[in-house]
Design an enzyme around this catalytic site. Structure first.
Site, PDB file in Angstrom:
ATOM      1  N   ALA A 174       0.852  -1.192   0.000  1.00 57.13           N
ATOM      2  CA  ALA A 174       0.000   0.000   0.000  1.00 57.13           C
ATOM      3  C   ALA A 174       0.892   1.249   0.000  1.00 57.13           C
ATOM      4  O   ALA A 174       2.104   1.162   0.215  1.00 57.13           O
ATOM      5  CB  ALA A 174      -0.888  -0.021   1.238  1.00 57.13           C
ATOM      6  N   PHE A 175       0.266   2.410  -0.200  1.00 57.01           N
ATOM      7  CA  PHE A 175       1.079   3.632  -0.309  1.00 57.01           C
ATOM      8  C   PHE A 175       1.610   4.119   1.038  1.00 57.01           C
ATOM      9  O   PHE A 175       2.620   4.816   1.102  1.00 57.01           O
ATOM     10  CB  PHE A 175       0.253   4.752  -0.974  1.00 57.01           C
ATOM     11  CG  PHE A 175      -0.720   5.421  -0.041  1.00 57.01           C
ATOM     12  CD1 PHE A 175      -0.303   6.442   0.804  1.00 57.01           C
ATOM     13  CD2 PHE A 175      -2.050   5.032   0.025  1.00 57.01           C
ATOM     14  CE1 PHE A 175      -1.195   7.052   1.690  1.00 57.01           C
ATOM     15  CE2 PHE A 175      -2.936   5.623   0.892  1.00 57.01           C
ATOM     16  CZ  PHE A 175      -2.512   6.633   1.728  1.00 57.01           C
ATOM     17  N   LYS A 199       5.201  -5.605  -6.128  1.00 57.32           N
ATOM     18  CA  LYS A 199       4.347  -4.653  -6.823  1.00 57.32           C
ATOM     19  C   LYS A 199       3.948  -3.576  -5.820  1.00 57.32           C
ATOM     20  O   LYS A 199       3.055  -3.781  -5.001  1.00 57.32           O
ATOM     21  CB  LYS A 199       3.082  -5.321  -7.380  1.00 57.32           C
ATOM     22  CG  LYS A 199       2.403  -4.420  -8.402  1.00 57.32           C
ATOM     23  CD  LYS A 199       0.915  -4.592  -8.483  1.00 57.32           C
ATOM     24  CE  LYS A 199       0.138  -3.764  -7.520  1.00 57.32           C
ATOM     25  NZ  LYS A 199       0.342  -2.322  -7.550  1.00 57.32           N
ATOM     26  N   SER A 257      -6.368  -2.306   1.109  1.00 55.26           N
ATOM     27  CA  SER A 257      -7.757  -2.199   1.557  1.00 55.26           C
ATOM     28  C   SER A 257      -8.424  -3.576   1.635  1.00 55.26           C
ATOM     29  O   SER A 257      -7.962  -4.545   1.020  1.00 55.26           O
ATOM     30  CB  SER A 257      -8.533  -1.321   0.578  1.00 55.26           C
ATOM     31  OG  SER A 257      -8.438  -1.887  -0.721  1.00 55.26           O
ATOM     32  N   GLU A 278      -2.855  -8.384   4.814  1.00 56.97           N
ATOM     33  CA  GLU A 278      -2.714  -7.328   5.831  1.00 56.97           C
ATOM     34  C   GLU A 278      -3.598  -6.181   5.375  1.00 56.97           C
ATOM     35  O   GLU A 278      -3.192  -5.361   4.553  1.00 56.97           O
ATOM     36  CB  GLU A 278      -1.250  -6.877   5.931  1.00 56.97           C
ATOM     37  CG  GLU A 278      -0.281  -7.975   6.334  1.00 56.97           C
ATOM     38  CD  GLU A 278      -0.328  -8.317   7.812  1.00 56.97           C
ATOM     39  OE1 GLU A 278      -0.981  -7.575   8.589  1.00 56.97           O
ATOM     40  OE2 GLU A 278       0.275  -9.330   8.200  1.00 56.97           O
ATOM     41  N   LEU A 279      -4.820  -6.128   5.897  1.00 54.58           N
ATOM     42  CA  LEU A 279      -5.821  -5.223   5.319  1.00 54.58           C
ATOM     43  C   LEU A 279      -6.203  -4.110   6.297  1.00 54.58           C
ATOM     44  O   LEU A 279      -5.530  -3.903   7.312  1.00 54.58           O
ATOM     45  CB  LEU A 279      -7.029  -6.059   4.882  1.00 54.58           C
ATOM     46  CG  LEU A 279      -6.644  -7.274   4.029  1.00 54.58           C
ATOM     47  CD1 LEU A 279      -7.851  -8.125   3.686  1.00 54.58           C
ATOM     48  CD2 LEU A 279      -5.890  -6.871   2.769  1.00 54.58           C
ATOM     49  N   CYS A 312      -2.658   1.847   8.956  1.00 50.24           N
ATOM     50  CA  CYS A 312      -3.664   0.798   9.175  1.00 50.24           C
ATOM     51  C   CYS A 312      -3.981   0.700  10.662  1.00 50.24           C
ATOM     52  O   CYS A 312      -5.075   0.298  11.047  1.00 50.24           O
ATOM     53  CB  CYS A 312      -3.164  -0.534   8.632  1.00 50.24           C
ATOM     54  SG  CYS A 312      -1.554  -0.990   9.271  1.00 50.24           S
ATOM     55  N   THR A 313      -3.026   1.087  11.505  1.00 49.70           N
ATOM     56  CA  THR A 313      -3.210   0.997  12.955  1.00 49.70           C
ATOM     57  C   THR A 313      -3.624   2.328  13.596  1.00 49.70           C
ATOM     58  O   THR A 313      -3.632   2.444  14.832  1.00 49.70           O
ATOM     59  CB  THR A 313      -1.907   0.520  13.620  1.00 49.70           C
ATOM     60  OG1 THR A 313      -0.851   1.356  13.142  1.00 49.70           O
ATOM     61  CG2 THR A 313      -1.604  -0.939  13.311  1.00 49.70           C
ATOM     62  N   GLU A 412     -13.548   2.147   7.758  1.00 47.32           N
ATOM     63  CA  GLU A 412     -12.233   2.767   7.862  1.00 47.32           C
ATOM     64  C   GLU A 412     -12.169   3.910   6.859  1.00 47.32           C
ATOM     65  O   GLU A 412     -12.155   3.682   5.648  1.00 47.32           O
ATOM     66  CB  GLU A 412     -11.126   1.748   7.519  1.00 47.32           C
ATOM     67  CG  GLU A 412      -9.719   2.344   7.580  1.00 47.32           C
ATOM     68  CD  GLU A 412      -8.668   1.504   6.840  1.00 47.32           C
ATOM     69  OE1 GLU A 412      -8.932   1.085   5.692  1.00 47.32           O
ATOM     70  OE2 GLU A 412      -7.593   1.275   7.411  1.00 47.32           O
ATOM     71  N   GLY A 474       2.373   1.881  15.822  1.00 46.83           N
ATOM     72  CA  GLY A 474       3.789   1.892  16.192  1.00 46.83           C
ATOM     73  C   GLY A 474       4.285   0.563  16.739  1.00 46.83           C
ATOM     74  O   GLY A 474       5.081   0.518  17.681  1.00 46.83           O
TER      75      GLY A 474
HETATM   76  P1  NAD Z   1      -5.264  -0.245  -1.972  1.00 46.76           P
HETATM   77  O1  NAD Z   1      -6.072  -1.433  -1.611  1.00 46.76           O
HETATM   78  O2  NAD Z   1      -5.890   0.782  -2.833  1.00 46.76           O
HETATM   79  O3  NAD Z   1      -3.920  -0.721  -2.720  1.00 46.76           O
HETATM   80  C1  NAD Z   1      -2.997  -1.573  -2.103  1.00 46.76           C
HETATM   81  C2  NAD Z   1      -2.220  -2.330  -3.159  1.00 46.76           C
HETATM   82  O4  NAD Z   1      -3.083  -3.287  -3.778  1.00 46.76           O
HETATM   83  C3  NAD Z   1      -1.697  -1.457  -4.301  1.00 46.76           C
HETATM   84  O5  NAD Z   1      -0.406  -1.873  -4.654  1.00 46.76           O
HETATM   85  C4  NAD Z   1      -2.700  -1.733  -5.416  1.00 46.76           C
HETATM   86  O6  NAD Z   1      -2.178  -1.501  -6.711  1.00 46.76           O
HETATM   87  C5  NAD Z   1      -2.962  -3.205  -5.167  1.00 46.76           C
HETATM   88  N1  NAD Z   1      -4.183  -3.744  -5.782  1.00 46.76           N
HETATM   89  C6  NAD Z   1      -5.389  -3.150  -5.880  1.00 46.76           C
HETATM   90  N2  NAD Z   1      -6.260  -3.977  -6.495  1.00 46.76           N
HETATM   91  C7  NAD Z   1      -5.598  -5.126  -6.765  1.00 46.76           C
HETATM   92  C8  NAD Z   1      -5.940  -6.360  -7.387  1.00 46.76           C
HETATM   93  N3  NAD Z   1      -7.153  -6.598  -7.872  1.00 46.76           N
HETATM   94  N4  NAD Z   1      -4.997  -7.321  -7.496  1.00 46.76           N
HETATM   95  C9  NAD Z   1      -3.764  -7.127  -7.001  1.00 46.76           C
HETATM   96  N5  NAD Z   1      -3.364  -5.960  -6.424  1.00 46.76           N
HETATM   97  C10 NAD Z   1      -4.276  -4.979  -6.316  1.00 46.76           C
HETATM   98  O7  NAD Z   1      -4.742   0.404  -0.600  1.00 46.76           O
HETATM   99  P2  NAD Z   1      -4.003   1.795  -0.355  1.00 46.76           P
HETATM  100  O8  NAD Z   1      -4.964   2.909  -0.550  1.00 46.76           O
HETATM  101  O9  NAD Z   1      -2.703   1.846  -1.074  1.00 46.76           O
HETATM  102  O10 NAD Z   1      -3.632   1.672   1.210  1.00 46.76           O
HETATM  103  C11 NAD Z   1      -4.534   1.940   2.229  1.00 46.76           C
HETATM  104  C12 NAD Z   1      -5.146   0.677   2.780  1.00 46.76           C
HETATM  105  O11 NAD Z   1      -4.142  -0.269   3.142  1.00 46.76           O
HETATM  106  C13 NAD Z   1      -5.910   0.944   4.064  1.00 46.76           C
HETATM  107  O12 NAD Z   1      -7.079   0.184   4.074  1.00 46.76           O
HETATM  108  C14 NAD Z   1      -4.942   0.477   5.154  1.00 46.76           C
HETATM  109  O13 NAD Z   1      -5.552   0.150   6.366  1.00 46.76           O
HETATM  110  C15 NAD Z   1      -4.329  -0.718   4.478  1.00 46.76           C
HETATM  111  N6  NAD Z   1      -3.062  -1.083   5.086  1.00 46.76           N
HETATM  112  C16 NAD Z   1      -3.007  -2.200   5.869  1.00 46.76           C
HETATM  113  C17 NAD Z   1      -1.819  -2.538   6.509  1.00 46.76           C
HETATM  114  C18 NAD Z   1      -1.735  -3.742   7.410  1.00 46.76           C
HETATM  115  O14 NAD Z   1      -0.628  -4.164   7.700  1.00 46.76           O
HETATM  116  N7  NAD Z   1      -2.840  -4.316   7.855  1.00 46.76           N
HETATM  117  C19 NAD Z   1      -0.670  -1.749   6.326  1.00 46.76           C
HETATM  118  C20 NAD Z   1      -0.756  -0.631   5.506  1.00 46.76           C
HETATM  119  C21 NAD Z   1      -1.967  -0.303   4.886  1.00 46.76           C
END
Ligand code: NAD
Length: 526
Positions: A174-175, A199, A257, A278-279, A312-313, A412, A474
């Protein structure tokens, strides 16, 4: 190569870069988003990167095409054949050298993260430190990939379990943690004997290119083949989908997500591959009447505002006892008033921008829903303007009063919105904590032993992380990180999370000259 792998650490450190890392990457104008050990290339669309700080252009990253992705998988499959035969402690030595390079370039890398995703400098440096910690952990782990020995019911037999490398691991990130989450996966995967295809989020592609460019020379210096650590920048629907349907990738570790996680789980599950998911989180803190309110306020302020509410936390809900609600909310609002919001590259700034205007719009839409559902804003929530704020990416963090059953509270929203919710009994608070689909992180502030133990009991928090007198974010890398329910159920980083990156083999050795069968079965043939 293979078992003839040589330890080249005695060759001394790599030379430090003269120009800053961002200059070296951005200076090239356009960089390829695909690579497997030396050059980067890309035959996909150009991805223009702008800084959320001031919307200035950063660079253009040329995305990988699906054919680029396939070429990289070919390379990584070949590299895996070599790497899996390298003794694990020698694999650990490579990770040790990678950690050293990260130490030298901590500030450089942090600056790229800061510019690309808008984290404050201290948080960005913390992110690189987390990579370094993870490298140290993985080096030690490389000598601790233990299997167990079991007593056999048959005489003259020995049973034991051993762990073998699994294969190329797909890592989707994720970003918001553009580097650390990759390191959690990649360093453990490497010492486990796996290769890695990364990726990253398109919103953090430059940070990914930067770290690859720093690390690849370590692999070259050690005469390792291309294909060990690979990068494929591309969108979810193209490269992400290609990866999750690819049978050559036995494990996909995906962070993002819940929506993305469902797609990944379905596709990888359909081919009976493995996932680590890890969502999203929707993390709550309970503040009981016995709590040290000052401590709780400080922890909640950091937990709700850190990374501009984009962790995420991140603390999203605080369940406060009705008797201390007014004191707590007034004290929290005072600490919010002291915040410095601004350019995250400047010292002393607590909160930078959100990732983009879309995130700001999502925050505003959530606040409207909150009001429509009967909640109220107690502090902040405005979009800032003037000077650097004209980028449209800066907001004041929001404190809102809400009720646990409101639909918006169950979601969220990836922005600094904190819902304060009143409770009367501990049972009511724990029930409210659990009344959301997500189950990532949770905390209680209490000085009462019985409350703390009830919170930590099987009937208490239903999250992967449960803390007492410290916030929900953290986490240290030594523990296994991950959540339950819609948060995905995966575990990464420390503890025994490494087991997900290896395949277990149960071995029975018969050192007798007889052939007794298990369960006392007789099968006599001449
Ligand atoms: P996002 O779901 O938009 O994207 C995350 C990644 O998934 C990107 O690399 C995206 O290109 C990829 N992706 C999207 N659709 C896909 C598909 N169909 N197949 C394969 N890959 C695909 O999330 P975001 O906006 O970058 O990040 C924010 C989210 O991430 C929040 O919900 C946050 O809570 C979560 N997050 C969770 C953790 C954790 O450890 N639980 C850590 C960091 C972020």
């Amino acid at each position: 190569m293979g078992t003839e792998f040589q330890n080249r650490s005695q060759n001394g450190p790599l030379p430090r870069a003269g120009r800053s890392l961002i200059e070296r990457i951005v200076g090239e104008g356009e960089v390829g988003g695909a690579g497997s050990g030396s050059e980067t290339w890309g035959h996909g669309d150009p991805l223009r990167r702008f800084s959320p700080i001031d919307l200035r252009p950063l660079s253009v990253v040329r995305r990988a095409s699906v054919q680029d992705y396939r070429d990289i998988v070919d390379r990584t499959a070949t590299a895996f054949g070599v790497w899996r035969m390298v003794p694990a402690p020698k694999r650990g030595e490579i990770v040790r050298q990678i950690g050293t390079v990260l130490r030298w370039h901590k500030r450089d890398l942090a600056e790229v993260v800061c510019r690309e995703v808008g984290k404050t400098r201290v948080e960005a440096e913390g992110e690189v430190q987390e990579m370094i910690d993870m490298a140290d952990f993985a080096v030690g782990l490389s000598r601790m990939l233990y299997g167990v020995t079991l007593p056999s019911e048959r005489s003259g037999h020995r049973i034991y379990e051993q762990w073998h490398p699994l294969g190329p691991v797909g890592v989707i990130t994720a970003f918001n943690f553009p580097l650390a989450v990759w390191a959690w996966n990649a360093f453990v995967a490497l010492v486990c004997g796996d290769t890695v295809i990364w990726k990253p989020s398109s919103k953090a592609a430059l940070s990914a290119v930067a770290v690859m460019k720093l690390i690849w020379p370590v692999l070259k210096r050690n005469d390792l083949p291309d294909g060990l650590l690979n990068l494929v920048v591309g969108s979810g629907p193209s490269i992400g989908e290609a990866m999750i349907h690819d049978r050559r990738i036995p494990l996909v570790s995906a962070t993002g997500s819940v929506r993305m996680g469902r797609q990944v789980a379905a596709a990888v599950g359909n081919r009976l591959g493995r996932t680590i998911l890890e969502l999203g989180g929707n993390n709550a803190v309970i503040v009981t009447p016995s709590a040290d309110l000052d401590l709780a306020v400080r922890a909640v302020a950091f937990g709700a505002i850190g990374t501009a509410g984009q962790r995420c936390t991140t603390i999203r809900r605080v369940l406060v006892h009705a008797d201390s609600f007014d004191d707590f909310s007034a004290s929290l609002a005072r600490s919010y008033q002291q915040l410095r919001i601004g350019n995250p590259l400047e010292d002393g700034v607590h909160m930078g921008p959100l990732i983009d205007a879309e995130a700001v719009n999502a925050m505003q839409a959530a606040l409207q829903q909150l009001k429509d559902q009967g909640g109220s804003i107690m502090y902040g929530g405005q979009v800032l303007s003037g000077g650097i704020f004209d980028s449209g990416t800066y907001v004041t963090p929001c404190i809102a009063e809400a009720r646990a059953e409101m639909p918006i509270v169950r979601e969220e929203t990836f922005a600094p919105i904190l819902y304060l919710i009143r409770f009367r009994t501990m049972e009511e608070a724990v029930a409210a904590l659990k009344a959301v689909p997500q189950g990532l992180s949770s905390a209680i502030f209490t000085n009462h032993l019985l409350e703390a133990e009830a919170f930590l009991s099987a009937g208490g928090s239903d999250c992967g992380i449960a803390n007492v007198n410290t916030g929900t974010s953290g986490a240290e890398i030594g523990g296994a990180f991950g959540g339950e329910k819609d948060s995905g159920g995966g575990r990464e980083a420390g503890s025994d999370a490494w087991k997900a990156y290896m395949r277990r083999q149960t071995v029975t050795i018969n050192w007798s000259r007889k052939l007794p069968l298990a369960q006392g079965i007789e099968f006599n043939v001449d």
